[in-house]
Design an enzyme around this catalytic site. Structure first.
Site, mmCIF file in Angstrom:
data_model
loop_
_atom_site.group_PDB
_atom_site.id
_atom_site.type_symbol
_atom_site.label_atom_id
_atom_site.label_comp_id
_atom_site.label_asym_id
_atom_site.label_seq_id
_atom_site.Cartn_x
_atom_site.Cartn_y
_atom_site.Cartn_z
ATOM 1 N N THR A 243 1.086 -1.315 0.412
ATOM 2 C CA THR A 243 -0.172 -0.072 -0.004
ATOM 3 C C THR A 243 1.531 1.119 0.036
ATOM 4 O O THR A 243 1.888 1.115 0.157
ATOM 5 C CB THR A 243 -0.776 -0.098 1.162
ATOM 6 O OG1 THR A 243 -0.556 0.378 2.819
ATOM 7 C CG2 THR A 243 -2.054 -1.057 1.434
ATOM 8 N N ARG A 271 -12.923 -8.911 -1.834
ATOM 9 C CA ARG A 271 -11.991 -8.997 -0.664
ATOM 10 C C ARG A 271 -11.582 -7.407 0.175
ATOM 11 O O ARG A 271 -11.210 -6.641 -1.343
ATOM 12 C CB ARG A 271 -10.707 -10.076 -0.506
ATOM 13 C CG ARG A 271 -9.859 -10.067 0.697
ATOM 14 C CD ARG A 271 -9.166 -8.207 0.135
ATOM 15 N NE ARG A 271 -8.080 -8.868 1.547
ATOM 16 C CZ ARG A 271 -6.847 -7.924 1.427
ATOM 17 N NH1 ARG A 271 -6.459 -6.910 0.707
ATOM 18 N NH2 ARG A 271 -6.150 -7.859 2.422
ATOM 19 N N GLY A 273 -9.013 -5.516 2.433
ATOM 20 C CA GLY A 273 -8.272 -5.578 3.384
ATOM 21 C C GLY A 273 -9.049 -4.140 4.563
ATOM 22 O O GLY A 273 -9.277 -3.795 4.841
ATOM 23 N N ASP A 274 -7.613 -3.628 5.156
ATOM 24 C CA ASP A 274 -7.296 -3.148 6.291
ATOM 25 C C ASP A 274 -7.466 -1.901 5.813
ATOM 26 O O ASP A 274 -7.414 -0.810 6.475
ATOM 27 C CB ASP A 274 -6.124 -3.495 7.448
ATOM 28 C CG ASP A 274 -4.939 -3.154 6.205
ATOM 29 O OD1 ASP A 274 -5.102 -3.468 5.219
ATOM 30 O OD2 ASP A 274 -3.887 -2.392 7.082
ATOM 31 N N THR A 294 1.070 -1.046 6.185
ATOM 32 C CA THR A 294 1.136 -1.345 5.231
ATOM 33 C C THR A 294 1.017 -3.352 5.265
ATOM 34 O O THR A 294 2.190 -3.564 6.489
ATOM 35 C CB THR A 294 2.351 -1.044 4.392
ATOM 36 O OG1 THR A 294 3.149 -1.605 3.026
ATOM 37 C CG2 THR A 294 3.179 -0.932 4.982
ATOM 38 N N GLY A 295 0.399 -3.685 5.086
ATOM 39 C CA GLY A 295 0.529 -5.944 5.352
ATOM 40 C C GLY A 295 -0.246 -6.366 4.943
ATOM 41 O O GLY A 295 -0.714 -5.684 4.555
ATOM 42 N N GLY A 297 -3.436 -7.672 5.417
ATOM 43 C CA GLY A 297 -4.092 -6.739 5.779
ATOM 44 C C GLY A 297 -5.586 -7.600 7.072
ATOM 45 O O GLY A 297 -5.515 -6.895 7.796
#
Lengths: 378, 378
Positions: A243, A271, A273-274, A294-295, A297
């Site tokens: 991200t 889907r 994510g975070d 970032t990662g 999620g």
């Protein structure tokens, strides 16, 4: 033991010597103050635990910190040209925000415009350069939060909005809502005059090849009944969860954070994510800090990464560095997640924290000191 | 001052009297212990602040608490028949979960099956009985969280899944993801054999009339350039933000929470509220508590209601009742939001907390004591 060998506390009957009494009361107060100071100092020591990732500075007027994704980014896999290209965009992005803050602009503007630079670069998994879904589309997510008002905006799954962070900002500024999604969010973007593009604007050959490799890998995985194997392909893994994000403190003491992403390569089933989830991918609160994640999620949602860092500062009284370390390594990390955060607190302390081999990142303080880094150990 | 008048602290040169020295060291240790105990007791006092909404009980084996939405629910607007109908479904729902827990079932199963009862009733804004969007569709959201593993599942904007809480559960149990949305989420539901229905399954005349009134009201609002006016129509307001939810503790000490909703009447632009957002609408953690929210979703996201209650317990050491009061009245409430939560902590303490005129709610402890309530003051 040297002081014990010379002096000791003794309780004695009070004599009618007022002068002596006053001296002793003063001494007692001094001792209690000393005890209290010791206790305070102990708790400070634990909260200022030195972190490699803490960027030192003198209470700055403003500060800005960014990331361009975290993952298995290894120097051995990087060409000098590629490295230079990443460094150049990271520097261009952070200088954009720095100039806004230096000229008295808001942290919200700095966050938005800084993220725009990374969204417009094909190097990062956000805006142009976003990864492909399983259906060979690009579905983009973003969020932003204002630490002064705790207002927030987010959008999920848009395919035609050039700069999703602008849409998140418009949702925050121009609607009673926090989160919009899909076609409805695109209608809102159009109604508010945002820059729309044809879906193929987001096409890049590099990302399309990543999708093809991910699908090939998936076939192998399904054959082997091991759905996690694609996580071991570094090229896919890098952009599976990348991200871009930014956190900033402005001259008025207002914090803001924002995050923008194309999500994960080969994602399906709509889907989310975070990145567009307030509290997971993005959180800002003038009382504590501003965080962009970032990662992987799913783990950032389960561990409530961005809000948990803020809550730990607010309720436990620890430093940003200590809270970030605890949440990334001991909470999210122990669940099995990977990734990192950039954050700045109300005092302008900036932190990078991640448990991956690298994170594209940069920071600038009010003195113009710039730091641009990629690997875990520079 | 009586002790000061009799005794005082004196620093004297140490004499070679070991017995006396030991006595004095013991006295010093006793004094320090007393100081520490005072401090502990002070912090305990502040955390056990009595709350009207706290439901007292002796460390129960299991516990379950539910809500069916919060809003301007006034006795004067309710017929005895309507009141009886709500009470009956609330009781049926909570007894469903109670029976599961009593028979040694998991809190996750209790939460899912309890919510199913409310989803299947047209009385509540979830599943059958969901409110209509501006486009005259029903778009449903849900989420669930497992306090033992911190795993979670959520779905947003589905139109054909009969029981969205089952979809959230399937996302948690059978995918690497936390949150799925829209058509993709429906594909996932189909692939996992969930009960699908035609979109008109969700039609109820009552809710469709609410949409018509909301649209009429909106025209008036637009004429008057006051987009907030519809919030003053109690009938619309009631179902603008209603949800259903459940939090439970099972015999194994595992907490779980879930939330399901049709969102807000007349919603557009793919708006997503707090119900499917982990940390806002739903949160569960075996170390602290399980929470399900209902109310004006945007404020519940901005205030991070469900996770903030947990974080306050974890980091500040306060009770569930105190954390819930603080977050609903002093944090979310002060931002301007309305609504409430139901929650149960790891010790089986159950809490209802809301800042509206009413919240459909019920609780049962392991003794089978049942409480079914609607208004602020019963």
């Amino acid at each position: 033991m040297s002081s014990v060998s010379k002096y000791q506390l003794k309780i004695v009957p009070l004599k009618a010597n007022n002068n002596l009494l006053m001296k002793r009361i003063t001494l007692l107060i001094l001792m209690l103050t000393l005890c209290y100071a010791c206790k305070e100092s102990k708790s400070e020591n634990s909260s200022t635990k030195d972190s490699e990732t803490e960027l030192k500075g003198e209470t700055p007027e403003f500060a800005i910190v960014i990331h361009g994704g975290a993952g298995t980014i290894l120097k051995k896999n990087m060409t000098p040209e590629k490295e230079a290209a990443y460094n150049a965009v990271l520097e261009e992005a952070i200088r954009t925000g720095y100039d806004i803050l230096k000229n008295g602009g808001t942290s919200l503007d700095a966050v938005t415009k800084t993220i725009n630079v990374m969204e417009d670069s094909p190097l990062f998994n956000a805006g142009k350069g976003s990864v492909f879904t399983n259906a060979e589309t690009n579905e983009l997510d973003a969020s932003i939060m204002d630490g002064q008002t705790l207002n927030a905006g987010a959008s999920a799954g848009t395919t035609t909005v050039r700069n999703p962070i602008d849409l998140a900002r418009a949702v925050m500024d121009n609607s009673p809502h926090v989160m919009l999604s899909g076609k409805g969010a695109e209608t809102f973007a159009q109604e508010h005059g945002l820059d729309l593009v044809a879906p193929d604007y987001f096409y890049t050959e590099n990302r399309f090849n990543s999708l093809k490799r991910a699908k090939d890998q998936e076939k192998i995985e399904l054959d082997h009944d091991d759905q996690q194997a694609s996580f071991y392909d570094p090229e896919i893994k890098n952009f599976k969860y990348g991200t871009v994000g930014c956190a900033a403190l402005d001259k008025n003491g207002n914090l803001a954070a924002g995050t923008s992403t194309g999500g994960m390569t080969n994602k399906r089933w709509g889907r989310i994510g975070d990145a567009p989830i307030i509290g997971s991918g993005t959180y800002a609160n003038n009382e504590t800090c501003a965080v962009s994640s970032t990662g992987w999620g799913e783990y950032f949602i389960r561990a409530q990464v961005a809000h948990d860092i803020s809550a730990m500062i607010e309720y436990k009284g620890v430093s940003l560095a200590e809270a970030a370390y605890e949440v990334i390594h001991n909470k999210m990390g122990k669940l099995g997640g990977t990734g990192g955060i950039v954050a700045v607190d109300k005092n302008g302390e900036m932190v990078f924290e991640f448990n991956t081999e690298g994170m594209y990142r940069a920071s600038m303080n009010d003195q113009g000191d710039i730091k641009v880094e990629i690997y875990e150990k520079q």
